[in-house]
Design a protein around this motif. Structure first.
Motif, mmCIF file in Angstrom:
data_model
loop_
_atom_site.group_PDB
_atom_site.id
_atom_site.type_symbol
_atom_site.label_atom_id
_atom_site.label_comp_id
_atom_site.label_asym_id
_atom_site.label_seq_id
_atom_site.Cartn_x
_atom_site.Cartn_y
_atom_site.Cartn_z
ATOM 1 N N MET A 118 -20.945 2.992 -30.009
ATOM 2 C CA MET A 118 -22.033 2.050 -29.766
ATOM 3 C C MET A 118 -22.927 1.849 -30.982
ATOM 4 S SD MET A 118 -22.166 0.438 -26.927
ATOM 5 C CE MET A 118 -21.215 0.409 -25.406
ATOM 6 N N LEU A 119 -22.813 2.734 -31.979
ATOM 7 C CA LEU A 119 -23.592 2.541 -33.204
ATOM 8 C C LEU A 119 -23.136 1.296 -33.947
ATOM 9 C CD1 LEU A 119 -23.823 6.187 -34.593
ATOM 10 C CD2 LEU A 119 -25.421 4.980 -33.108
ATOM 11 N N ARG A 120 -21.954 0.827 -33.645
ATOM 12 C CA ARG A 120 -21.484 -0.426 -34.236
ATOM 13 C C ARG A 120 -22.251 -1.622 -33.656
ATOM 14 N NH1 ARG A 120 -16.433 0.321 -36.797
ATOM 15 N NH2 ARG A 120 -15.410 2.316 -36.319
ATOM 16 N N ILE A 121 -22.793 -1.449 -32.467
ATOM 17 C CA ILE A 121 -23.562 -2.520 -31.823
ATOM 18 C C ILE A 121 -25.028 -2.432 -32.202
ATOM 19 C CG2 ILE A 121 -24.322 -3.423 -29.587
ATOM 20 C CD1 ILE A 121 -21.597 -2.655 -28.477
ATOM 21 N N ARG A 195 -20.957 -7.470 -40.698
ATOM 22 C CA ARG A 195 -21.169 -6.178 -41.359
ATOM 23 C C ARG A 195 -20.592 -5.023 -40.559
ATOM 24 N NH1 ARG A 195 -26.091 -4.625 -41.382
ATOM 25 N NH2 ARG A 195 -27.114 -6.215 -40.126
ATOM 26 N N SER A 196 -20.167 -5.294 -39.349
ATOM 27 C CA SER A 196 -19.603 -4.269 -38.482
ATOM 28 C C SER A 196 -18.483 -4.886 -37.663
ATOM 29 C CB SER A 196 -20.681 -3.702 -37.557
ATOM 30 O OG SER A 196 -20.154 -2.683 -36.710
ATOM 31 N N SER A 197 -17.647 -4.041 -37.088
ATOM 32 C CA SER A 197 -16.566 -4.520 -36.227
ATOM 33 C C SER A 197 -16.416 -3.568 -35.053
ATOM 34 C CB SER A 197 -15.251 -4.610 -37.007
ATOM 35 O OG SER A 197 -14.889 -3.346 -37.523
ATOM 36 N N LEU A 198 -16.005 -4.108 -33.927
ATOM 37 C CA LEU A 198 -15.852 -3.298 -32.726
ATOM 38 C C LEU A 198 -14.555 -2.505 -32.742
ATOM 39 C CD1 LEU A 198 -17.082 -5.751 -29.935
ATOM 40 C CD2 LEU A 198 -18.312 -3.834 -30.929
ATOM 41 N N SER A 199 -14.605 -1.349 -32.111
ATOM 42 C CA SER A 199 -13.417 -0.518 -31.942
ATOM 43 C C SER A 199 -13.232 -0.278 -30.442
ATOM 44 C CB SER A 199 -13.581 0.816 -32.668
ATOM 45 O OG SER A 199 -12.513 1.694 -32.344
ATOM 46 N N PRO A 200 -12.307 -0.990 -29.803
ATOM 47 C CA PRO A 200 -12.108 -0.828 -28.355
ATOM 48 C C PRO A 200 -11.891 0.624 -27.939
ATOM 49 C CG PRO A 200 -10.886 -2.723 -29.165
ATOM 50 C CD PRO A 200 -11.411 -2.018 -30.365
ATOM 51 N N ARG A 201 -11.179 1.378 -28.752
ATOM 52 C CA ARG A 201 -10.924 2.781 -28.402
ATOM 53 C C ARG A 201 -12.221 3.582 -28.353
ATOM 54 N NH1 ARG A 201 -10.256 7.209 -31.450
ATOM 55 N NH2 ARG A 201 -10.280 5.948 -33.360
ATOM 56 N N PRO A 206 -17.946 4.699 -23.086
ATOM 57 C CA PRO A 206 -19.272 4.220 -22.682
ATOM 58 C C PRO A 206 -19.216 2.970 -21.816
ATOM 59 C CG PRO A 206 -18.925 3.901 -25.040
ATOM 60 C CD PRO A 206 -17.832 4.785 -24.561
ATOM 61 N N VAL A 207 -18.254 2.087 -22.067
ATOM 62 C CA VAL A 207 -18.153 0.872 -21.257
ATOM 63 C C VAL A 207 -17.745 1.217 -19.835
ATOM 64 C CG1 VAL A 207 -16.845 -1.255 -20.901
ATOM 65 C CG2 VAL A 207 -17.737 -0.711 -23.169
#
Length: 239
Positions: A118-121, A195-201, A206-207
């Motif tokens: 979640m730090l990516r968000i 500047r960031s990208s999500l990682s589904p794994r 958390p989701v």
């Protein structure tokens, strides 16, 4: 007159909660207290003061009379269906990955990949979870007591997110600059800027757990808080 007394107590508790965090944490007073009593003693004392002030705030809110300020438009009642599940996801995400912005997490800034999950968000998932949760309640609870209560919690968390950034820029300028370049304070901003990208794994736990907690809150909201949830939703509205 009785209503005024109740709201005065609630307002004082809300102000105490805010000033405890805005006027102590992240300020020169915090530094002075740490110098005087030591980091460990300060943290313990501040934690006790925070719990005590939160307990006071909750008690005042529970005793506050219901005074309607407006009638919540029905379409607005569905906005929390987006905000609150996201809040739960951020809340869970805040405790599933180490955070370089947290107390004692400064050493994590030097890691090759300091921003995960979640730090990516947002680099402050816990504080933003409180902000979104409070905002959701502010939108649908149209009574004076709720507005004071949830506003105090939301604005304290929002200020805290920016205060932490200012502190880290001062204490760990080079390391935090690299962390800032990979993340954003405001949720999703770093993603929108590329500047960031999500990682589904990394986001799966958390989701999923956040959605489970949200669903459980829907079913138990009436029992726990004595108020029904919004239609097909989560956040309580005034009866």
């Amino acid at each position: 007159m009785e209503h005024a007394v109740h709201f005065a107590g609630l307002a004082l508790a809300a102000l105490t909660w805010f000033l405890l965090h805005a006027g102590v944490a992240g300020t020169g007073l915090r530094f002075a207290l740490v110098q005087r009593f030591g980091e460990k003693t300060y943290r313990g004392g501040f934690s006790l003061a925070s719990v005590a002030s939160l307990w006071w705030l909750v008690q005042e809110y529970r005793q506050a009379p219901f005074v309607a300020l407006w009638v919540t438009p029905r379409p607005l009642s569905f906005v929390p269906l987006v905000l609150v599940p996201l809040s739960f996801m951020l809340f869970v995400g805040a405790f599933t990955v180490p955070n370089p912005s947290s107390v004692g997490g400064e050493k994590l800034l030097a890691k090759a990949e300091p921003a995960r999950g979640m730090l990516r968000i947002t680099r402050h998932p816990f504080l933003w979870s409180v902000v979104l949760w409070a905002l959701a309640h502010l939108l649908v609870n149209a009574d004076a007591g709720s507005q004071i209560f949830f506003f105090s919690l939301g604005v304290t968390a929002l200020r805290g997110a920016f205060d932490i950034d200012r502190k880290r820029r001062r204490t760990n300028p080079e390391e935090f600059a690299r962390f800032e370049a990979l993340t954003s304070n405001v949720p999703f901003l770093a993603l929108a800027q590329g500047r960031s990208s999500l990682s589904p794994r990394e986001l799966a736990l958390p989701v999923l757990l956040g959605l489970v907690l949200a669903a459980g809150t829907i079913g138990l909201h009436g029992r726990l808080f004595g108020a029904r949830a919004v239609p097909s939703g989560l956040v309580a509205v005034a009866e």
